[in-house]
Motif scaffolding. Structure first.
Motif, PDB file in Angstrom:
ATOM      1  N   ASP A 144       0.864  -1.172   0.000  1.00 39.48           N
ATOM      2  CA  ASP A 144       0.000   0.000   0.000  1.00 39.48           C
ATOM      3  C   ASP A 144       0.906   1.229   0.000  1.00 39.48           C
ATOM      4  N   LEU A 145       1.061   1.853  -1.147  1.00 42.49           N
ATOM      5  CA  LEU A 145       1.981   2.977  -1.282  1.00 42.49           C
ATOM      6  C   LEU A 145       1.365   4.303  -0.868  1.00 42.49           C
ATOM      7  N   ALA A 146       0.095   4.285  -0.480  1.00 42.76           N
ATOM      8  CA  ALA A 146      -0.573   5.478   0.050  1.00 42.76           C
ATOM      9  C   ALA A 146      -0.423   6.678  -0.878  1.00 42.76           C
ATOM     10  N   ILE A 147      -0.824   6.506  -2.139  1.00 44.44           N
ATOM     11  CA  ILE A 147      -0.749   7.603  -3.104  1.00 44.44           C
ATOM     12  C   ILE A 147      -1.879   8.591  -2.809  1.00 44.44           C
ATOM     13  N   GLU A 148      -1.507   9.805  -2.463  1.00 43.71           N
ATOM     14  CA  GLU A 148      -2.497  10.827  -2.120  1.00 43.71           C
ATOM     15  C   GLU A 148      -3.062  11.503  -3.362  1.00 43.71           C
ATOM     16  N   ARG A 149      -2.201  11.803  -4.303  1.00 41.89           N
ATOM     17  CA  ARG A 149      -2.617  12.398  -5.569  1.00 41.89           C
ATOM     18  C   ARG A 149      -1.832  11.757  -6.694  1.00 41.89           C
ATOM     19  N   GLY A 150      -2.457  11.661  -7.846  1.00 39.60           N
ATOM     20  CA  GLY A 150      -1.774  11.060  -8.979  1.00 39.60           C
ATOM     21  C   GLY A 150      -1.836   9.544  -8.938  1.00 39.60           C
ATOM     22  N   ARG A 151      -0.766   8.882  -9.403  1.00 37.60           N
ATOM     23  CA  ARG A 151      -0.761   7.426  -9.528  1.00 37.60           C
ATOM     24  C   ARG A 151       0.663   6.897  -9.476  1.00 37.60           C
ATOM     25  N   PHE A 152       0.775   5.571  -9.424  1.00 36.74           N
ATOM     26  CA  PHE A 152       2.068   4.916  -9.541  1.00 36.74           C
ATOM     27  C   PHE A 152       2.310   4.627 -11.025  1.00 36.74           C
ATOM     28  N   PHE A 153       3.582   4.377 -11.382  1.00 37.78           N
ATOM     29  CA  PHE A 153       3.857   4.142 -12.797  1.00 37.78           C
ATOM     30  C   PHE A 153       3.347   2.770 -13.236  1.00 37.78           C
ATOM     31  N   SER A 154       2.986   2.677 -14.503  1.00 40.83           N
ATOM     32  CA  SER A 154       2.388   1.462 -15.063  1.00 40.83           C
ATOM     33  C   SER A 154       3.463   0.474 -15.512  1.00 40.83           C
ATOM     34  N   ARG A 155       3.006  -0.753 -15.834  1.00 40.05           N
ATOM     35  CA  ARG A 155       3.922  -1.767 -16.332  1.00 40.05           C
ATOM     36  C   ARG A 155       4.567  -1.318 -17.656  1.00 40.05           C
ATOM     37  N   GLY A 168       7.665  11.466  -2.035  1.00 32.98           N
ATOM     38  CA  GLY A 168       7.138  11.562  -0.689  1.00 32.98           C
ATOM     39  C   GLY A 168       6.847  12.997  -0.292  1.00 32.98           C
ATOM     40  N   ALA A 169       6.186  13.150   0.862  1.00 26.22           N
ATOM     41  CA  ALA A 169       5.721  14.477   1.286  1.00 26.22           C
ATOM     42  C   ALA A 169       6.872  15.435   1.554  1.00 26.22           C
ATOM     43  N   THR A 170       7.956  14.956   2.157  1.00 27.05           N
ATOM     44  CA  THR A 170       9.076  15.849   2.452  1.00 27.05           C
ATOM     45  C   THR A 170       9.719  16.370   1.176  1.00 27.05           C
ATOM     46  N   ILE A 171       9.862  15.490   0.178  1.00 22.24           N
ATOM     47  CA  ILE A 171      10.424  15.928  -1.108  1.00 22.24           C
ATOM     48  C   ILE A 171       9.536  16.996  -1.729  1.00 22.24           C
ATOM     49  N   ALA A 172       8.223  16.780  -1.674  1.00 21.34           N
ATOM     50  CA  ALA A 172       7.290  17.768  -2.221  1.00 21.34           C
ATOM     51  C   ALA A 172       7.393  19.095  -1.489  1.00 21.34           C
ATOM     52  N   ASP A 173       7.501  19.045  -0.153  1.00 17.21           N
ATOM     53  CA  ASP A 173       7.601  20.280   0.633  1.00 17.21           C
ATOM     54  C   ASP A 173       8.862  21.062   0.282  1.00 17.21           C
ATOM     55  N   GLU A 174       9.970  20.340   0.067  1.00 17.97           N
ATOM     56  CA  GLU A 174      11.245  21.018  -0.167  1.00 17.97           C
ATOM     57  C   GLU A 174      11.388  21.532  -1.600  1.00 17.97           C
ATOM     58  N   VAL A 179       3.414  24.879  -5.114  1.00 15.77           N
ATOM     59  CA  VAL A 179       2.634  24.382  -6.253  1.00 15.77           C
ATOM     60  C   VAL A 179       2.312  22.907  -6.038  1.00 15.77           C
ATOM     61  N   ASP A 180       1.333  22.430  -6.801  1.00 20.87           N
ATOM     62  CA  ASP A 180       1.026  21.010  -6.812  1.00 20.87           C
ATOM     63  C   ASP A 180       2.175  20.285  -7.507  1.00 20.87           C
ATOM     64  N   PRO A 181       2.843  19.345  -6.836  1.00 26.84           N
ATOM     65  CA  PRO A 181       4.011  18.701  -7.452  1.00 26.84           C
ATOM     66  C   PRO A 181       3.658  17.805  -8.637  1.00 26.84           C
ATOM     67  N   VAL A 182       2.422  17.269  -8.663  1.00 30.62           N
ATOM     68  CA  VAL A 182       2.037  16.366  -9.750  1.00 30.62           C
ATOM     69  C   VAL A 182       2.050  17.145 -11.071  1.00 30.62           C
ATOM     70  N   ARG A 194       9.319  13.364 -14.661  1.00 31.86           N
ATOM     71  CA  ARG A 194       8.013  13.997 -14.447  1.00 31.86           C
ATOM     72  C   ARG A 194       7.332  13.352 -13.243  1.00 31.86           C
ATOM     73  N   VAL A 195       6.873  14.182 -12.319  1.00 34.52           N
ATOM     74  CA  VAL A 195       6.191  13.683 -11.117  1.00 34.52           C
ATOM     75  C   VAL A 195       4.768  13.289 -11.502  1.00 34.52           C
ATOM     76  N   ILE A 196       4.424  12.018 -11.284  1.00 32.42           N
ATOM     77  CA  ILE A 196       3.080  11.536 -11.615  1.00 32.42           C
ATOM     78  C   ILE A 196       2.285  11.144 -10.366  1.00 32.42           C
ATOM     79  N   GLY A 197       2.936  11.160  -9.199  1.00 29.62           N
ATOM     80  CA  GLY A 197       2.221  10.770  -7.990  1.00 29.62           C
ATOM     81  C   GLY A 197       2.854  11.357  -6.740  1.00 29.62           C
ATOM     82  N   LEU A 198       2.015  11.579  -5.712  1.00 32.45           N
ATOM     83  CA  LEU A 198       2.462  12.105  -4.419  1.00 32.45           C
ATOM     84  C   LEU A 198       1.950  11.193  -3.316  1.00 32.45           C
TER      85      LEU A 198
END
Length: 416
Positions: A144-155, A168-174, A179-182, A194-198
């Motif tokens: 359970d990767l707990a994706i808050e926004r966006g998605r995980f990468f596909s096969r 992760g949240a700390t990377i997004a904060d820094e 702005v929305d990191p996605v 390209r950030v596709i998930g948070l």
């Protein structure tokens, strides 16, 4: 009926005494409130720590997920054992993953990760010490990767080594504070991803932050940094989480498969490690147990101090009511009735104090939950705390009640 009537009368007399001297009763009740609040807080915090340890392990490793690695837990073994394993255990490679997948037989789903520390940047902002997790796309079905926004990468993205990332949240904060990191781009090893998930904010496990992760496809990582020295293989049984037999069976099957892959003879030790979620949360649970060992005596000392305070309060009450007790005895009250009335006063003070302590803990738990801490004051803790308060009231009132029954009627009637 006579016993019930006697109990009601004792309770009425005790309550009347409490009402007559509310300040004295309040001070005694405050001591009980502090003791009960201490006890309940300890239980709530330890329960919260235990649940946090399990939840953290589930977030970090997955519920009912196990890890196969060259050395699964280097921080939990001695230096000599670590050196021996590093020398004896071969690196884990992609062919090992493919072998396990080929012989899984529906018992488990497999994925792989490789970790390294890197610097990530976005524009002029930099973050050193990010945990880069290169993973296969199947990881999202294992943990359970707990994706808050966006998605995980596909096969498909993983197979094409697409330069996409989940952060992760700390990377997004820094890197993306305003702005929305996605949809934004960050740089890893000089290449844009390209950030596709948070991920949701997850806290720490065993002192390590879970919010500094940057997830990218394994093949993309290999293009930037080259093949990892060794992989970690994660596996999860498709059975329900509460089917422990299936989980144990999946671990056993994986062990047998790895031994076959490594051509190990019967009796020869494994040259790989398997780490389970139970082992992963051992650190946090041990810490909670150590806190619990210290918390028990602290709670007992607080309760004993409260008992002493209430005992002194009831002794003062008995002394002030000596003439009243003498009059009651002279008109027919028995020693048992007098004793019951004093005990009732003590228990009423203790239970009211205990209720106040529980109310305080409830307020603190509500505040903690509002601040993002997952704590719970359950009905069992409330019941045990109030029971402890009531028993403390009985213990505190016993000696004063015995003193009250020994009052000399004649001498008591002479008191002005």
């Amino acid at each position: 009926m006579p016993l019930l009537r006697a109990g009601v009368d004792a309770f009425s007399q005790g309550l009347a005494s409490v009402r007559t001297h509310p300040m004295r009763a309040a001070l005694a009740g405050l001591a009980i409130a502090a003791a009960v609040a201490t006890m309940a807080t300890v239980v709530v915090v330890l329960d919260g720590a235990s649940r946090f340890a399990r939840a953290s392990a589930a977030r970090a490793f997955g519920s009912n997920t196990f890890v196969i690695a060259k050395v699964a837990a280097p921080g939990q073994i001695s230096r000599r054992e670590l050196e021996a394993k590093l020398e004896r255990n071969p690196d884990i490679r992609r062919p090992d993953l493919r072998f396990l997948e080929r012989h899984a037989g529906g018992r488990a789903r497999y994925g792989a990760t490789a970790n390294r520390r890197v610097e990530v940047s976005a524009g002029a902002r930099r973050f050193d010490g990010a945990s880069l997790v290169a993973a296969t796309a199947s990881l999202s079905s294992i943990r359970d990767l707990a994706i808050e926004r966006g998605r995980f990468f596909s096969r498909e993205e993983a197979g094409q080594a697409a330069q996409v990332a989940v952060i992760g949240a700390t990377i997004a904060d820094e890197l993306f504070p305003a702005v929305d990191p996605v949809g934004q781009t960050l740089r890893i090893g000089g290449r844009g991803f390209r950030v596709i998930g948070l991920q949701q904010r997850q806290g720490t496990l065993a002192g390590a932050s879970l919010d500094r992760n940057v997830w990218i496809p394994l093949r993309a990582s290999e293009r930037v940094f080259g093949p990892a020295a060794t992989l970690q293989i994660l596996a999860r049984s498709p059975a329900p989480d509460d089917d422990l037999d299936a989980v144990v069976g999946a671990e056993g099957h994986a062990r047998v498969s790895m031994r076959a892959r490594r051509q190990l003879r019967p009796g020869e030790p494994d040259n790989f490690d398997i780490l389970t979620p139970e082992a992963a949360r051992t650190f946090s649970l041990r810490l909670a147990e150590r806190v619990g060992l210290a918390a028990g005596p602290i709670s007992l000392m607080a309760l004993l101090a409260a008992v002493v305070v209430v005992t002194n309060t009831i002794l003062v009450s008995v002394t002030q009511r000596t003439r009243e007790i003498g009059v009651r005895r002279a008109i027919g009250a028995t020693r048992a009735q007098v004793m019951a009335e004093v005990l009732a006063e003590s228990v009423i003070i203790a239970v009211l104090g205990g209720a106040a302590g529980i109310a305080l803990v409830f307020a603190l738990v509500s505040l903690a939950n509002a601040l993002g801490l997952a704590l719970e004051l359950d009905a069992g803790t409330v019941a045990r705390s109030l029971a402890a308060a009531g028993l403390s009231g009985l213990a505190a009132g016993w000696y004063p009640a015995r003193r009250a029954t020994q009052v000399d009627v004649v001498e008591a009637l002479r008191i002005e």
